[in-house]
Scaffold this active site. Structure first.
Site, mmCIF file in Angstrom:
data_model
loop_
_atom_site.group_PDB
_atom_site.id
_atom_site.type_symbol
_atom_site.label_atom_id
_atom_site.label_comp_id
_atom_site.label_asym_id
_atom_site.label_seq_id
_atom_site.Cartn_x
_atom_site.Cartn_y
_atom_site.Cartn_z
ATOM 1 N N LYS A 114 0.842 -1.211 0.000
ATOM 2 C CA LYS A 114 0.000 0.000 0.000
ATOM 3 C C LYS A 114 0.867 1.247 0.000
ATOM 4 O O LYS A 114 0.645 2.184 -0.766
ATOM 5 C CB LYS A 114 -0.932 0.007 1.231
ATOM 6 C CG LYS A 114 -1.850 -1.188 1.316
ATOM 7 C CD LYS A 114 -2.777 -1.129 2.511
ATOM 8 C CE LYS A 114 -2.102 -1.120 3.874
ATOM 9 N NZ LYS A 114 -1.340 -2.351 4.185
ATOM 10 N N ARG A 162 -9.962 0.656 8.633
ATOM 11 C CA ARG A 162 -9.395 -0.636 8.985
ATOM 12 C C ARG A 162 -10.350 -1.482 9.808
ATOM 13 O O ARG A 162 -10.024 -2.610 10.164
ATOM 14 C CB ARG A 162 -8.161 -0.364 9.839
ATOM 15 C CG ARG A 162 -6.940 -1.101 9.388
ATOM 16 C CD ARG A 162 -5.837 -0.511 10.212
ATOM 17 N NE ARG A 162 -4.643 -1.248 10.103
ATOM 18 C CZ ARG A 162 -3.582 -0.805 9.416
ATOM 19 N NH1 ARG A 162 -3.630 0.327 8.752
ATOM 20 N NH2 ARG A 162 -2.485 -1.511 9.419
ATOM 21 N N ARG A 176 11.990 -5.050 5.045
ATOM 22 C CA ARG A 176 11.628 -3.648 4.772
ATOM 23 C C ARG A 176 12.476 -2.679 5.586
ATOM 24 O O ARG A 176 12.777 -2.893 6.755
ATOM 25 C CB ARG A 176 10.159 -3.420 5.107
ATOM 26 C CG ARG A 176 9.793 -1.946 5.014
ATOM 27 C CD ARG A 176 8.327 -1.716 4.997
ATOM 28 N NE ARG A 176 7.653 -2.167 6.198
ATOM 29 C CZ ARG A 176 6.340 -2.081 6.358
ATOM 30 N NH1 ARG A 176 5.580 -1.594 5.403
ATOM 31 N NH2 ARG A 176 5.797 -2.507 7.477
ATOM 32 N N ARG A 181 11.073 -0.891 11.161
ATOM 33 C CA ARG A 181 9.946 -0.619 12.052
ATOM 34 C C ARG A 181 9.888 -1.634 13.186
ATOM 35 O O ARG A 181 10.140 -2.812 12.996
ATOM 36 C CB ARG A 181 8.630 -0.648 11.259
ATOM 37 C CG ARG A 181 8.328 0.666 10.615
ATOM 38 C CD ARG A 181 7.163 0.647 9.661
ATOM 39 N NE ARG A 181 5.982 -0.069 10.091
ATOM 40 C CZ ARG A 181 4.863 -0.122 9.372
ATOM 41 N NH1 ARG A 181 4.780 0.517 8.215
ATOM 42 N NH2 ARG A 181 3.817 -0.791 9.799
ATOM 43 N N ARG A 231 -0.320 -8.990 13.476
ATOM 44 C CA ARG A 231 -0.933 -8.017 12.560
ATOM 45 C C ARG A 231 -1.766 -8.728 11.493
ATOM 46 O O ARG A 231 -2.818 -8.235 11.093
ATOM 47 C CB ARG A 231 0.148 -7.144 11.908
ATOM 48 C CG ARG A 231 0.758 -6.138 12.883
ATOM 49 C CD ARG A 231 2.085 -5.596 12.401
ATOM 50 N NE ARG A 231 1.985 -4.808 11.206
ATOM 51 C CZ ARG A 231 3.023 -4.580 10.384
ATOM 52 N NH1 ARG A 231 4.219 -5.085 10.650
ATOM 53 N NH2 ARG A 231 2.856 -3.830 9.330
#
Ligand code: AP5
Length: 219
Positions: free
Chosen positions: A13, A88, A123, A156, A167
């Site tokens: 996203k 969400r 990431r 992160r 998650r």
């Protein structure tokens, strides 16, 4: 043009938002980026959100809805915007609907869990802009340095394996039901809703998104 990008953690996203905002000349509204900025600044919102984000839980709906309501009133949103990570929950989607803000297109990025874990573990992000890199798939020109600003990249806190699993569970339970919510709205002609595969080259996914947006706006 007002767009919602829906999809699990790591679907791409944020990556696709960076392209779409430039291509369409609209602003990105990432609730995740806004919350991380609040945590960094030490604001009361940031202090409330920090623990929930670190464990992979969602931040309460009322805080998020207030944050978004204020953000969409800013002048840069007049030309259009793209929601990344919002709504969400069904409560957030209903609150958005109740504002009367018309959404043109919901793009659901679909991707298997095995790919998500690879992507999030590798990431690295530039906190100030939300730009994402991947240490293997799309590395920065210089290790751990943002290409545009020369500032440091970070990993992160919530990109650790146990938190990623949490998650994904939260996504299945609380966010995936939004796919049907928007399909039903699409059936009534209120919004366009398309599924895009999030697997493949970033550029190929970009092309598919633009084709879906063009088709949605031509109706
Ligand atoms: P948020 O920041 O929104 O995180 P997320 O939805 O979990 O999504 P991510 O940012 O992890 O993934 P992405 O889909 O943007 O993937 P990316 O493009 O970076 O939310 C974080 C937390 O904040 C939540 O857990 C919650 O606590 C809270 N929160 C936020 N919004 C909330 C809300 N509305 N309500 C309540 N709580 C909220 O890509 C991932 C990696 O893959 C990158 O390394 C990238 O380079 C790579 N990649 C991307 N595309 C490709 C491709 N095609 N091929 C190969 N690699 C790719």
């Amino acid at each position: 043009m007002r767009i919602i990008l829906l999809g699990p953690p790591g679907a791409g996203k944020g990556t696709q938002s960076q392209f779409l905002m430039q291509h369409l000349g609209i602003v990105q509204i990432s609730t995740g980026d806004m919350l991380r900025a609040a945590v960094k600044s030490g604001s009361s919102l940031g202090m409330r959100a920090d623990a929930m984000m670190q464990t992979g839980d969602l931040v309460p709906d009322d805080l998020i809805v207030d944050l978004v309501r204020q953000r969409v009133q800013e002048t840069d949103c007049v030309g259009g915007f793209l929601f990344d990570g919002f709504p969400r929950t069904l409560a957030q989607a209903q609150a958005l609907k109740d504002t009367g803000i018309k959404i043109d297109c919901v793009l659901h990025i679909a991707i298997p869990n095995s790919e998500i874990i690879n992507r999030l573990a590798g990431r690295r992000v530039h906190l100030a802009s939300g730009r994402s890199y991947h240490i293997v798939y799309s590395p920065p020109k210089q290790e751990n340095i943002d290409d545009l600003t020369g500032e440091a990249l970070i990993q992160r806190e919530d990109d650790r394996e146990a938190t990623i699993k949490k998650r994904l569970e939260v996504y299945q339970e609380q966010t995936a039901p939004l796919i049907d919510f928007y399909r039903q709205q699409a059936a009534q002609g209120e919004v366009a809703c398309c599924e895009i595969s999030g697997v493949g080259a970033v550029e190929e996914i970009q092309r598919n998104m633009i084709a879906a947006i063009d088709a949605a706006t031509a109706k």
